[in-house]
Write an enzyme that holds these catalytic residues in place. Structure first.
Site: not given
Ligand code: ADP
Length: 543
Positions: A185, A331, A437, A442
């Site tokens: 990640t 994940e 918040k 929220w």
């Molecule tokens: P990193 O930010 O480490 O690259 P990831 O690629 O695993 O991690 O990103 C996952 C996160 O990206 C999700 O938990 C969410 O917060 C955000 N995310 C992914 N797709 C979307 C979406 N379509 N709309 C909003 N947020 C998104």
């Protein structure tokens, strides 16, 4: 009583075998540093994959060894995906855009044995090599004519290694639980964490991605993954496309280049493309400025962060391209939800609201929302909760972690806050750490950003919570102007009236030259909060 069916193992080797046997003539096109348009067929791709597996064996790679890649989307990276995983090694893809110290941390933590690197990253690795304690050597992804002079220890040229090897390999029979790939990640909080994907998870996830209401890929299609192969398996495109025998079009190092994307789509007849919102902004800008269109393109998959409505609208109205919004995370391999085509007769406002959501859970993913008391809020599309998931392609624990990553009742907490509506549509409202918040309630920063992005002249927008004497926190809108646009920040705030609840309207809007981004191209709210640590509300902020 047990069923009486064959116990075939679900492995990526089967994907490769199937593709090779049934679609030997399907094409793979790549842009690379040494060739603006490399083309070959599956037959050749898998023959070279076998050569690479032989070469890896000669290099002394042993089952379970992590073989790292720092590479773009191209055919050599594709060969690495299969040669490593299918010979019992682990394909560890590394995001070259991370900070060098994070890259060194990841390589040492994963205990990578060999690093396969694009020529562009040779200087980066030369600077880090001294700190890499487990790496035996480096293979530069190029041919002898383009092999850079390097002082990397034990450096080889990829094409020279392959040339020495036979075009077949005795692929081992792997247990489906065997580790196939590893991806860290981005580590926006603390050190990056490794997600170790199994063959079984990758195969089931591939089926999930291929479903008719998800990517719905067919053999006569051409697929352009603009999502990097160095992050979360390029959303499974390198597995799903061979599984159906379609054509693969790799943009190489030119992922953010509107002109390259436009040329590839038009010249290679691309029908579906996948990527984060920013790459589509670059493509649409190029098409607009050069009065081009993309007739073969039928749909675009957008995920990684919330997709602005302006992107969906421009794709559809100017180019007849349908935009599917998807949500997932490292994940989760990464597919979580997918927004399938909405019924054509849905009233425009309703269709828009639904398409801005992240979609419905793909079969294989179960999801729930949980409030602060651990109770499930109603699925009314309004009430927020922490989003938790479970399923066969979701991480159970991080690489080398002793503890499970799951809640006591077996769910993975995504770190996202979301709503679920009565039709089962997921609406991501925030990352848990970005939630605002105000007076105990929220406010969704994503919803405010979505609305800000509908306003003329705004190129990018972010909303963060800033501490407030009376309400604990209030939303602050930070915008970047589109080239040549003159923005009136007060008018921007006023425009929110009637579109969001009154108490959600940001208390202030400030204009900045640019917003900080993470290595995966998302707005980094953590850095933005730091940059604005000295920000104070204007005196006249209503109490
Ligand atoms: P990193 O930010 O480490 O690259 P990831 O690629 O695993 O991690 O990103 C996952 C996160 O990206 C999700 O938990 C969410 O917060 C955000 N995310 C992914 N797709 C979307 C979406 N379509 N709309 C909003 N947020 C998104």
């Amino acid at each position: 009583m047990l069923g009486m069916m064959m116990q075939s193992q679900l492995t990526l080797t089967e994907v490769m075998r199937h593709a090779n046997a049934n679609f030997p003539n399907s094409e793979i096109i790549s842009v690379t540093a040494d060739n603006p348009r490399h083309r070959y067929r599956y037959r050749e791709a898998f023959a070279r994959t076998a050569q690479l597996a032989n070469a890896l064996q000669k290099l002394g790679a042993e089952p379970g060894d992590r073989i790292a890649t720092l590479a773009w989307n191209d055919y050599r990276h594709f060969e690495l995906y299969y040669a490593t995983s299918c010979s019992g090694l682990v394909c560890h893809t590394i995001n070259p855009r991370l900070f060098p110290e994070q890259i060194a941390y990841i390589i040492n933590h994963a205990e990578d044995r060999w690093l396969f690197i694009d020529p562009m990253f040779v200087p980066l690795l030369e600077a880090l090599a001294d700190q890499l304690t487990t790496v035996k050597g480096y293979v530069v992804l190029t041919d002898s004519d383009h092999m850079p002079v390097t002082d990397l220890p034990n450096a080889h040229c990829y094409e020279e290694l392959l040339a020495l090897e036979p075009e077949n390999f005795d692929w081992p029979l792997l247990d489906e639980g065997t580790a196939a790939a590893l991806c860290y990640t981005s580590g926006t909080t603390g050190n990056p964490k490794g997600v170790l994907y199994s063959h079984r998870a990758m195969v089931l996830h591939t089926y999930g991605v291929l479903m008719p209401d998800v990517f719905a890929l067919q053999q006569d299609e051409a697929v352009l993954p603009v999502v990097p192969m160095f992050h979360v398996n390029a959303w499974a495109v390198p597995y799903a496309v061979p599984a159906v025998g379609a054509k693969l079009v790799f943009p190489g190092p030119k992922m953010g280049c509107g002109e390259t994307l436009s040329n590839l789509i038009r010249e290679e007849g691309v029908t579906i493309a996948a990527g984060v919102p920013t790459v589509w902004l670059a493509l649409l800008k190029h098409l607009r400025e050069h009065d081009q269109t993309v007739p073969s393109l039928n749909r675009v998959v957008v995920g990684g962060s919330a997709c602005p409505w302006s992107v969906m609208e421009e794709f559809e109205q100017k180019h007849g391209v349908y935009t599917h919004h998807a949500w997932g995370m490292t994940e989760m391999s990464p597919l979580g939800t997918y927004n399938a085509r909405v019924p054509a007769d849905l009233p425009a406002e309703e269709a828009r609201a639904r398409r801005l959501k992240q979609g419905r859970a793909a079969f294989g993913v179960e999801m729930r929302i949980v409030d602060e008391q651990g109770q499930p809020p109603p699925h009314d599309g309004q009430a927020f909760g922490a989003l938790q998931v479970r399923g066969p392609w979701i991480c159970e624990r991080y690489f080398k972690a002793e503890e499970s990553a799951l809640t006591s009742d077996g769910w993975f907490d995504t770190g996202d806050v979301a709503t679920i509506d009565p039709q089962g549509y997921l609406g991501i409202t925030d990352r848990t750490k970005d939630v605002i918040k105000s007076g105990g309630e929220w406010i969704s920063s994503i919803e405010l950003e979505n609305f800000a992005m509908t306003q003329e002249g705004i190129a990018e927008a972010a909303v963060i919570g800033v501490s407030h004497e009376r309400w604990a926190e209030r939303p602050l809108l930070v915008v970047v102007a589109a080239p040549g646009a003159a923005l009136d920040t007060r008018a921007i705030i006023r425009a929110f009236e009637g579109h969001v609840a009154k108490w959600w309207i940001p208390d202030d809007c400030i204009l900045v030259e640019e917003l900080p981004h993470t290595a995966t191209g998302k707005i980094s709210k953590k850095d933005l909060r730091q940059q604005l640590a000295e920000y104070r509300w204007p005196e006249e902020t209503p109490a």
